[in-house]
Design a protein around this motif. Structure first.
Motif, short mmCIF file in Angstrom:
data_model
loop_
_atom_site.label_atom_id
_atom_site.label_comp_id
_atom_site.label_asym_id
_atom_site.label_seq_id
_atom_site.Cartn_x
_atom_site.Cartn_y
_atom_site.Cartn_z
N GLU A 1 0.83 -1.20 0.00
CA GLU A 1 0.00 0.00 0.00
C GLU A 1 0.87 1.26 0.00
O GLU A 1 0.60 2.22 -0.72
CB GLU A 1 -0.90 -0.03 1.24
CG GLU A 1 -1.95 1.04 1.30
CD GLU A 1 -2.84 0.84 2.51
OE1 GLU A 1 -2.93 1.79 3.31
OE2 GLU A 1 -3.43 -0.24 2.66
N ARG A 2 1.93 1.24 0.79
CA ARG A 2 2.84 2.38 0.84
C ARG A 2 3.56 2.58 -0.49
O ARG A 2 3.71 3.70 -0.98
CB ARG A 2 3.88 2.17 1.95
CG ARG A 2 4.80 3.37 2.13
CD ARG A 2 6.09 3.01 2.75
NE ARG A 2 6.76 2.09 1.85
CZ ARG A 2 7.78 1.34 2.19
NH1 ARG A 2 8.23 1.35 3.39
NH2 ARG A 2 8.35 0.55 1.32
N ASP A 3 4.00 1.48 -1.10
CA ASP A 3 4.67 1.56 -2.40
C ASP A 3 3.74 2.11 -3.47
O ASP A 3 4.15 2.91 -4.32
CB ASP A 3 5.22 0.20 -2.82
CG ASP A 3 6.41 -0.23 -1.98
OD1 ASP A 3 6.99 0.61 -1.26
OD2 ASP A 3 6.76 -1.43 -2.04
N GLU A 4 2.48 1.69 -3.44
CA GLU A 4 1.50 2.20 -4.41
C GLU A 4 1.26 3.69 -4.21
O GLU A 4 1.19 4.46 -5.17
CB GLU A 4 0.18 1.43 -4.25
CG GLU A 4 -0.88 1.83 -5.25
CD GLU A 4 -2.16 1.06 -5.04
OE1 GLU A 4 -3.23 1.63 -5.33
OE2 GLU A 4 -2.10 -0.11 -4.60
N LEU A 5 1.15 4.12 -2.95
CA LEU A 5 0.98 5.53 -2.65
C LEU A 5 2.19 6.34 -3.11
O LEU A 5 2.04 7.43 -3.68
CB LEU A 5 0.74 5.73 -1.15
CG LEU A 5 0.63 7.17 -0.67
CD1 LEU A 5 -0.60 7.83 -1.26
CD2 LEU A 5 0.60 7.21 0.85
N LEU A 6 3.38 5.81 -2.90
CA LEU A 6 4.59 6.49 -3.34
C LEU A 6 4.63 6.63 -4.86
O LEU A 6 4.97 7.69 -5.39
CB LEU A 6 5.83 5.73 -2.84
CG LEU A 6 7.19 6.32 -3.19
CD1 LEU A 6 7.34 7.70 -2.57
CD2 LEU A 6 8.29 5.40 -2.72
N ALA A 7 4.25 5.57 -5.57
CA ALA A 7 4.24 5.62 -7.04
C ALA A 7 3.23 6.65 -7.54
O ALA A 7 3.52 7.42 -8.47
CB ALA A 7 3.92 4.24 -7.61
N ARG A 8 2.04 6.69 -6.90
CA ARG A 8 1.03 7.67 -7.31
C ARG A 8 1.49 9.09 -7.02
O ARG A 8 1.25 10.01 -7.81
CB ARG A 8 -0.30 7.39 -6.60
CG ARG A 8 -1.06 6.20 -7.14
CD ARG A 8 -2.49 6.17 -6.65
NE ARG A 8 -2.66 6.51 -5.26
CZ ARG A 8 -2.87 5.64 -4.26
NH1 ARG A 8 -2.95 4.35 -4.53
NH2 ARG A 8 -3.02 6.04 -3.03
N THR A 9 2.16 9.28 -5.90
CA THR A 9 2.66 10.61 -5.54
C THR A 9 3.72 11.07 -6.53
O THR A 9 3.71 12.23 -6.98
CB THR A 9 3.23 10.60 -4.11
OG1 THR A 9 2.22 10.14 -3.21
CG2 THR A 9 3.72 11.97 -3.69
N ARG A 10 4.63 10.16 -6.86
CA ARG A 10 5.66 10.52 -7.85
C ARG A 10 5.03 10.85 -9.20
O ARG A 10 5.44 11.80 -9.87
CB ARG A 10 6.65 9.37 -7.99
CG ARG A 10 7.56 9.21 -6.80
CD ARG A 10 8.43 7.99 -6.95
NE ARG A 10 9.41 7.89 -5.88
CZ ARG A 10 10.13 6.82 -5.64
NH1 ARG A 10 9.99 5.74 -6.40
NH2 ARG A 10 10.99 6.82 -4.65
N VAL B 1 12.74 11.59 -4.70
CA VAL B 1 11.70 12.52 -5.14
C VAL B 1 12.01 12.92 -6.58
O VAL B 1 13.17 13.14 -6.92
CB VAL B 1 11.68 13.78 -4.23
CG1 VAL B 1 10.64 14.77 -4.69
CG2 VAL B 1 11.45 13.38 -2.79
N PRO B 2 10.99 13.01 -7.45
CA PRO B 2 11.26 13.44 -8.83
C PRO B 2 11.91 14.83 -8.87
O PRO B 2 11.41 15.77 -8.27
CB PRO B 2 9.88 13.45 -9.48
CG PRO B 2 9.07 12.50 -8.67
CD PRO B 2 9.59 12.62 -7.27
N ASP B 3 13.01 14.92 -9.58
CA ASP B 3 13.74 16.17 -9.73
C ASP B 3 13.11 16.96 -10.88
O ASP B 3 13.06 16.46 -12.02
CB ASP B 3 15.20 15.87 -10.02
CG ASP B 3 16.06 17.11 -10.12
OD1 ASP B 3 15.60 18.19 -9.70
OD2 ASP B 3 17.20 16.99 -10.61
N PRO B 4 12.61 18.18 -10.63
CA PRO B 4 11.94 18.94 -11.69
C PRO B 4 12.83 19.18 -12.92
O PRO B 4 12.33 19.15 -14.05
CB PRO B 4 11.57 20.26 -11.02
CG PRO B 4 11.51 19.95 -9.56
CD PRO B 4 12.52 18.87 -9.34
N GLN B 5 14.11 19.39 -12.73
CA GLN B 5 15.00 19.62 -13.86
C GLN B 5 15.12 18.36 -14.73
O GLN B 5 15.10 18.44 -15.95
CB GLN B 5 16.38 20.07 -13.38
CG GLN B 5 17.31 20.44 -14.52
CD GLN B 5 16.74 21.57 -15.38
OE1 GLN B 5 16.18 22.54 -14.87
NE2 GLN B 5 16.86 21.43 -16.69
#
Length: 188
Positions: free
Chosen positions: A91-100, A135-139
């Motif tokens: 569940e945590r991994d799925e939440l992390l993927a959705r957040t990313r 965390v996804p890097d915006p650059q």
């Protein structure tokens, strides 16, 4: 030794005798039916031993089965906890993927003006977009977006200009009806 020494010895002998004979066998028994403590008891009934052995076996069986039951219960509880922990991790991994994915989509769709499909293509290799903290890097997202746009030839989606809410309503995109000074003065 004198008589008084012997009397003192006999009187104090019980204290020192106990300490001196602690490792020695006990005194010989005066009872004819009981062997002395220093001799093994060879004449007692063997049927008592058999009964005791059967009771010990029964006790061992019941102890063994109750011990096995405790182990089974512990095992089931541990398996339940492991399954619960695995479900929480998934569940945590799925939440992390959705957040990313949401972070990448906000950069691609909201900031750059491309369709959500472009965001999916940019996020296809999410690991390449992450910084050291995960965390996804915006650059990196913008760089990958540029590569995807040139590879597939996507164009930005035209967007209407966003109204500046601090300036109030305008006639073109504001509240329904035409607002005017006359309507404001009349209360309408």
């Amino acid at each position: 030794m004198t008589v008084t020494d012997n009397a003192n010895n006999v009187a104090g002998q019980s204290d020192s005798a106990d300490a001196a004979q602690a490792g020695q066998p006990g005194p010989a028994s005066t009872d004819d039916n009981r062997p002395p403590a220093s001799e093994p008891d060879d004449q007692h009934d063997d049927t008592d031993d058999q009964d005791d052995a059967e009771q010990d076996d029964d006790a061992d069986d019941s102890t063994r089965s109750s011990r096995e039951k405790r182990y089974r219960l512990r095992l089931r509880e541990a398996e339940r906890q492991i399954a619960q922990r695995d479900a929480q991790i998934a569940e945590r991994d799925e939440l992390l993927a959705r957040t990313r994915q949401a972070i990448v989509s906000s950069v691609v769709v909201d900031d750059s003006g491309y369709t959500p499909r472009v965001a999916e293509l940019v996020a296809a290799n999410m690991d390449a977009l992450l910084d050291d903290d995960g965390v996804p890097d915006p650059q990196k997202v913008v760089d990958t977006l540029g590569a995807v746009v040139t590879d597939y030839g996507f164009a930005r989606t035209p967007r209407p200009p966003r109204p500046v809410l601090q300036q109030g309503h305008t006639n073109g995109g504001g509240a329904p009806g035409n607002s005017s000074w006359a309507g404001a003065i009349k209360g309408g």
